[in-house]
Design a protein around this motif. Sequence first.
Motif, PDB file in Angstrom:
ATOM      1  N   TYR A   1       0.976  -1.210   0.042  1.00 30.76           N
ATOM      2  CA  TYR A   1      -0.076  -0.070   0.049  1.00 30.76           C
ATOM      3  C   TYR A   1       1.031   1.322  -0.032  1.00 30.76           C
ATOM      4  O   TYR A   1       1.700   1.391   0.734  1.00 30.76           O
ATOM      5  N   ASP A   2       0.677   2.188  -1.001  1.00 28.49           N
ATOM      6  CA  ASP A   2       1.489   3.380  -1.237  1.00 28.49           C
ATOM      7  C   ASP A   2       0.598   4.693  -0.313  1.00 28.49           C
ATOM      8  O   ASP A   2      -0.300   5.078  -0.485  1.00 28.49           O
ATOM      9  N   ALA A   3       1.125   4.699   1.000  1.00 27.02           N
ATOM     10  CA  ALA A   3       0.346   5.705   1.892  1.00 27.02           C
ATOM     11  C   ALA A   3       0.652   7.281   1.245  1.00 27.02           C
ATOM     12  O   ALA A   3      -0.563   7.872   1.414  1.00 27.02           O
ATOM     13  N   GLU A   4       1.579   7.555   0.573  1.00 27.88           N
ATOM     14  CA  GLU A   4       1.455   9.049   0.008  1.00 27.88           C
ATOM     15  C   GLU A   4       0.358   8.961  -0.997  1.00 27.88           C
ATOM     16  O   GLU A   4      -0.314  10.115  -1.096  1.00 27.88           O
TER      17      GLU A   4
ATOM     18  N   GLU B   1      -3.862  -7.464   4.509  1.00 28.73           N
ATOM     19  CA  GLU B   1      -3.630  -6.101   4.719  1.00 28.73           C
ATOM     20  C   GLU B   1      -2.200  -5.960   4.609  1.00 28.73           C
ATOM     21  O   GLU B   1      -1.180  -6.748   5.021  1.00 28.73           O
ATOM     22  N   ASP B   2      -1.586  -5.026   3.941  1.00 30.05           N
ATOM     23  CA  ASP B   2      -0.442  -4.375   4.231  1.00 30.05           C
ATOM     24  C   ASP B   2      -0.381  -3.752   5.736  1.00 30.05           C
ATOM     25  O   ASP B   2      -0.367  -2.472   5.714  1.00 30.05           O
ATOM     26  N   GLN B   3       0.092  -4.443   6.624  1.00 24.80           N
ATOM     27  CA  GLN B   3      -0.111  -4.221   7.932  1.00 24.80           C
ATOM     28  C   GLN B   3       1.054  -3.153   8.140  1.00 24.80           C
ATOM     29  O   GLN B   3       2.089  -3.630   8.789  1.00 24.80           O
ATOM     30  N   ARG B   4       0.740  -1.856   8.662  1.00 26.23           N
ATOM     31  CA  ARG B   4       1.955  -1.169   9.178  1.00 26.23           C
ATOM     32  C   ARG B   4       1.260  -0.013   9.782  1.00 26.23           C
ATOM     33  O   ARG B   4       0.019   0.550   9.863  1.00 26.23           O
ATOM     34  N   GLN B   5       1.933   0.569  10.980  1.00 25.67           N
ATOM     35  CA  GLN B   5       1.496   1.666  11.616  1.00 25.67           C
ATOM     36  C   GLN B   5       1.770   2.885  10.593  1.00 25.67           C
ATOM     37  O   GLN B   5       2.674   3.004   9.920  1.00 25.67           O
TER      38      GLN B   5
ATOM     39  N   ALA C   1     -15.106 -11.655   1.371  1.00 22.82           N
ATOM     40  CA  ALA C   1     -14.398 -11.025   0.495  1.00 22.82           C
ATOM     41  C   ALA C   1     -13.109 -10.296   1.370  1.00 22.82           C
ATOM     42  O   ALA C   1     -13.093 -10.278   2.565  1.00 22.82           O
ATOM     43  N   ASN C   2     -12.075  -9.917   0.618  1.00 17.28           N
ATOM     44  CA  ASN C   2     -10.797  -9.516   1.165  1.00 17.28           C
ATOM     45  C   ASN C   2     -10.803  -7.806   1.004  1.00 17.28           C
ATOM     46  O   ASN C   2      -9.915  -7.231   0.392  1.00 17.28           O
ATOM     47  N   THR C   3     -11.750  -7.037   1.872  1.00 17.26           N
ATOM     48  CA  THR C   3     -11.798  -5.746   1.744  1.00 17.26           C
ATOM     49  C   THR C   3     -10.862  -5.066   2.441  1.00 17.26           C
ATOM     50  O   THR C   3     -10.621  -3.599   2.253  1.00 17.26           O
ATOM     51  N   VAL C   4      -9.947  -5.687   3.210  1.00 18.20           N
ATOM     52  CA  VAL C   4      -8.858  -4.955   3.985  1.00 18.20           C
ATOM     53  C   VAL C   4      -7.499  -5.171   2.906  1.00 18.20           C
ATOM     54  O   VAL C   4      -6.712  -4.708   3.281  1.00 18.20           O
ATOM     55  N   HIS C   5      -7.607  -5.536   1.662  1.00 20.47           N
ATOM     56  CA  HIS C   5      -6.433  -5.877   0.804  1.00 20.47           C
ATOM     57  C   HIS C   5      -6.675  -4.559  -0.276  1.00 20.47           C
ATOM     58  O   HIS C   5      -7.612  -4.525  -1.083  1.00 20.47           O
ATOM     59  N   PRO C   6      -5.419  -3.856   0.078  1.00 17.98           N
ATOM     60  CA  PRO C   6      -4.454  -3.630   0.579  1.00 17.98           C
ATOM     61  C   PRO C   6      -4.245  -3.150   2.093  1.00 17.98           C
ATOM     62  O   PRO C   6      -3.481  -3.304   2.743  1.00 17.98           O
TER      63      PRO C   6
ATOM     64  N   ASP D   1      -2.095   6.917  -1.386  1.00 18.08           N
ATOM     65  CA  ASP D   1      -3.331   6.417  -0.874  1.00 18.08           C
ATOM     66  C   ASP D   1      -3.984   5.640  -1.891  1.00 18.08           C
ATOM     67  O   ASP D   1      -5.172   5.472  -2.158  1.00 18.08           O
ATOM     68  N   ARG D   2      -3.075   4.305  -2.261  1.00 13.48           N
ATOM     69  CA  ARG D   2      -3.722   3.595  -3.146  1.00 13.48           C
ATOM     70  C   ARG D   2      -2.975   2.251  -3.079  1.00 13.48           C
ATOM     71  O   ARG D   2      -1.683   2.258  -2.724  1.00 13.48           O
ATOM     72  N   GLY D   3      -3.215   1.086  -3.441  1.00 12.19           N
ATOM     73  CA  GLY D   3      -2.505  -0.113  -3.598  1.00 12.19           C
ATOM     74  C   GLY D   3      -1.553  -0.044  -4.564  1.00 12.19           C
ATOM     75  O   GLY D   3      -1.814   0.538  -5.808  1.00 12.19           O
ATOM     76  N   VAL D   4      -0.296  -0.516  -4.548  1.00  9.02           N
ATOM     77  CA  VAL D   4       0.735  -0.807  -5.402  1.00  9.02           C
ATOM     78  C   VAL D   4       0.500  -2.452  -5.934  1.00  9.02           C
ATOM     79  O   VAL D   4       0.502  -3.370  -5.415  1.00  9.02           O
TER      80      VAL D   4
END
Length: 393
Positions: free
Chosen positions: A84-87, A246-250, A364-369, A89-92
């Motif tokens: 997940y690209d936080a800057e 999820e790309d699980q990160r703080q 469904a995998n709604t938390v991906h990414p 705000d979308r999945g890679v």
Amino acid sequence: MPSLERAPRRPEPAGGQLSTPRLRIDTPVRAGLDPEELSLLVREVRDAVDRENPWAAGAVVVAGRGPVIAVEEAAGWAVRYASYDAEADRGVELPPEARVPMTAATPFDLASLTKLFTAVAAVQQLERGRLGIDARVATYLPDFRAAAEHGITVRQLLTHTSGLRPELPLYDCPSHTARFELLRAEAPVDAPGTYCYSDLNLLLLQYALERVTGRPLDVVIREGITGPLGMTATGFGPCPDAAATEDQRQPWAKADRGMLRGAVHDENAWALGGVAGHAGLFSTGRDLAVFCRTLLAGGSYGTARILGPDFVELMLAPPGLGFAVDQPWFMGALAGRGAAGHTGFTGTSLVLDRATDTFLVLLANTVHPRRRAPDNRVRVAAADRLARAVRGG
């Protein structure tokens, strides 16, 4: 994977008891369901996954009535994103050749649907006389000091009326000893009898079950539920072939673990080794259809019986023991006459409606990414379609 039959079978004696029909794949008409409504149900789930800003990377829907699976469809991707690209705000997105398509047999991290299995395991112990529904938790867990002091009961754990807060930061504790000590000392934040949905209820119930059975929860569930029912695709992780979460990160998550696939998403379940009363199970749509069918048939499936009908009734009667009952916010038009089910944070849900003998599993995998605010519109629309299918449109 549980056995499915292509042709009807009448109940027949086996081992001295009648068998209940196993699930089979057949047409909507044979199930007593309207084909057009089910076709629209599948199309709307596909559209929710295939659009530019998808509801989920992928989904599996299984629906039926009686012993018939009338819908079993997969859409989208089990693995679509590398991170997940936080800057931005979308999945890679992964290149197309590296993505993993969703199939009907893809396992999912069930998240809070795990609670349903813990609840069934607890009701099994009620039936066997090892637990008392209104017994104090201190009877089984005298070392859980705060629960003992406040007189929390088994019923309160199963109905989320213990007054315990929703969760504790067990993932921040340095050791298992510290985690258990935090749970043992945790007092209700509201008066027992006050409704507050809490993972802690099912964690305490897990430890009570483990004390009365002398076995860990994964063994209790395998030997008491999934094994007898032939649910071979259901179990605690790791589950390498599961749909990614999820790309699980703080800071949006509570731990820095990277892109998760096959490891439990819930941070507290992860901290507890992947086996927890509130989260940790993985399963498929078809296995969950067997689970639904078993409860709709009064606790039996084939020649297996995991609960007696009276105890299924006790569990599913309002307000439900572990199960949510008649909740339109995810059950749509199926709610109103005793429909029971649950949702899971990762995007999972199931509903069984005893009034119409129907079931709906939507995974469904709604938390991906990455996680986001829950959106139940697709669940409600699917339940509405199934309800209309029963009525004939």
